[in-house]
Structures are given as C-alpha cells and as structure tokens.
Design a protein around this motif. Sequence first.
Motif, PDB file in Angstrom:
ATOM      1  N   HIS A   1       0.033  -6.166   6.648  1.00 53.72           N
ATOM      2  CA  HIS A   1       0.174  -5.780   5.069  1.00 53.72           C
ATOM      3  C   HIS A   1       0.826  -7.368   4.890  1.00 53.72           C
ATOM      4  CE1 HIS A   1       3.144  -5.042   8.617  1.00 53.72           C
ATOM      5  NE2 HIS A   1       3.467  -5.135   7.494  1.00 53.72           N
TER       6      HIS A   1
ATOM      7  N   LYS B   1       0.738  -1.625   0.311  1.00 55.32           N
ATOM      8  CA  LYS B   1      -0.377   0.561   0.329  1.00 55.32           C
ATOM      9  C   LYS B   1       0.768   1.255   0.231  1.00 55.32           C
ATOM     10  CE  LYS B   1      -3.873   1.380   1.854  1.00 55.32           C
ATOM     11  NZ  LYS B   1      -5.118   1.414   3.496  1.00 55.32           N
TER      12      LYS B   1
ATOM     13  N   SER C   1      -0.959  -3.201  12.261  1.00 55.15           N
ATOM     14  CA  SER C   1      -1.891  -4.246  13.031  1.00 55.15           C
ATOM     15  C   SER C   1      -1.492  -5.047  11.915  1.00 55.15           C
ATOM     16  CB  SER C   1      -3.280  -3.386  11.187  1.00 55.15           C
ATOM     17  OG  SER C   1      -2.893  -3.577  10.139  1.00 55.15           O
TER      18      SER C   1
ATOM     19  N   ASP D   1       0.650  12.817   3.946  1.00 51.11           N
ATOM     20  CA  ASP D   1      -0.170  13.600   5.248  1.00 51.11           C
ATOM     21  C   ASP D   1      -1.344  12.116   5.877  1.00 51.11           C
ATOM     22  OD1 ASP D   1      -2.143  13.159   3.004  1.00 51.11           O
ATOM     23  OD2 ASP D   1      -2.576  15.271   3.263  1.00 51.11           O
ATOM     24  N   GLU D   2      -0.629  11.164   4.869  1.00 54.95           N
ATOM     25  CA  GLU D   2      -1.902  10.349   5.605  1.00 54.95           C
ATOM     26  C   GLU D   2      -0.508   9.269   6.623  1.00 54.95           C
ATOM     27  OE1 GLU D   2      -4.234   8.679   2.532  1.00 54.95           O
ATOM     28  OE2 GLU D   2      -2.531   8.751   2.146  1.00 54.95           O
TER      29      GLU D   2
ATOM     30  N   ARG E   1      -0.208   2.870  11.374  1.00 54.06           N
ATOM     31  CA  ARG E   1      -1.100   2.477  12.400  1.00 54.06           C
ATOM     32  C   ARG E   1      -1.735   0.912  11.442  1.00 54.06           C
ATOM     33  NH1 ARG E   1      -3.627   7.261  13.973  1.00 54.06           N
ATOM     34  NH2 ARG E   1      -4.719   7.716  11.764  1.00 54.06           N
ATOM     35  N   TYR E   2      -1.057   0.993  10.341  1.00 52.50           N
ATOM     36  CA  TYR E   2      -1.899   0.182   9.108  1.00 52.50           C
ATOM     37  C   TYR E   2      -0.372  -1.007   9.346  1.00 52.50           C
ATOM     38  CZ  TYR E   2      -2.333  -2.830   5.198  1.00 52.50           C
ATOM     39  OH  TYR E   2      -2.967  -3.971   3.976  1.00 52.50           O
TER      40      TYR E   2
ATOM     41  N   PHE F   1       0.979   5.024   1.019  1.00 54.58           N
ATOM     42  CA  PHE F   1       0.250   6.846   1.442  1.00 54.58           C
ATOM     43  C   PHE F   1       0.849   7.528   1.080  1.00 54.58           C
ATOM     44  CE2 PHE F   1      -0.329   3.227   4.436  1.00 54.58           C
ATOM     45  CZ  PHE F   1      -2.301   3.072   4.934  1.00 54.58           C
TER      46      PHE F   1
ATOM     47  N   ALA G   1       0.767   8.298   9.733  1.00 53.80           N
ATOM     48  CA  ALA G   1      -0.089   7.990  11.739  1.00 53.80           C
ATOM     49  C   ALA G   1      -0.806   6.870  10.984  1.00 53.80           C
ATOM     50  CB  ALA G   1      -1.399   8.871  12.298  1.00 53.80           C
ATOM     51  N   ASP G   2      -1.558   7.196   9.962  1.00 50.23           N
ATOM     52  CA  ASP G   2      -2.585   5.973   8.749  1.00 50.23           C
ATOM     53  C   ASP G   2      -1.562   4.705   8.428  1.00 50.23           C
ATOM     54  OD1 ASP G   2      -4.790   7.347   9.201  1.00 50.23           O
ATOM     55  OD2 ASP G   2      -4.542   7.973   7.168  1.00 50.23           O
ATOM     56  N   ALA G   3       0.031   4.934   7.706  1.00 53.88           N
ATOM     57  CA  ALA G   3       0.749   3.854   7.596  1.00 53.88           C
ATOM     58  C   ALA G   3       1.059   3.376   8.701  1.00 53.88           C
ATOM     59  CB  ALA G   3       1.673   4.816   6.338  1.00 53.88           C
TER      60      ALA G   3
END
Length: 100
Positions: A92, A73, A89, A78-79, A85-86, A75, A81-83
């Motif tokens: 991936h 994936k 998890s 600006d994403e 978190r991913y 990112f 933090a989402d990266a």
Amino acid sequence: GGPGTLPQSINAVAIAGHIALIGVLTGNEGEVPTAKLMAKQARLQGLIVGSCDNQKDFVRALEANGVKPVIDKIFDLDELADAFRYEESGKHFGKICIEF
C-alpha cells in the motif's frame, strides 16, 4: 490498555520485535517483566499523545492548509481480514480504510 496490557504485549511480540506504548491512561506505573523483555530482545517505546485540544488544533490546521490524506484502498467491514493482509503485504501507499 489495562494493567495486564504490557505483559501481554511482551508475550505476543516477535523476537527482536517492537512494542509501542501509546498514550497511557491507566496510571503512571505498572509491572514490567524485564527478563521476558530481554529474552525477546524486543524494543519498547513510550509515546505521549497530545490533548483533545491539540488534536482539534491539528485538524483545523489541516483543514486551513487543504492537506488531505492519501487513501490507497477502501475495504468493507466484512473484508477486514483482507485489509489486514493487504497492510501486512506492504504494497500500500497511503491509508487503508474500513467502511461500515
């Protein structure tokens, strides 16, 4: 990192966690708070990285053999933090990339 990096890592590591000391560039010796390391029941592993020439040889070998990384994936910056978190998890398969 600098001379305070390892003690900071020992303070930050979770109980029974793992610290990887990678490619130390700041000298051969430093203070190790062994009592804190023992209290954290942490595992400390030293890893030596190769030279710049080793990396260039590695890249040439990858290119010659057509090896490509699996990208799971991508990112935007600006994403970020989402990266993270991913990654945390564990869902991936392959590399998580940041584009900026």
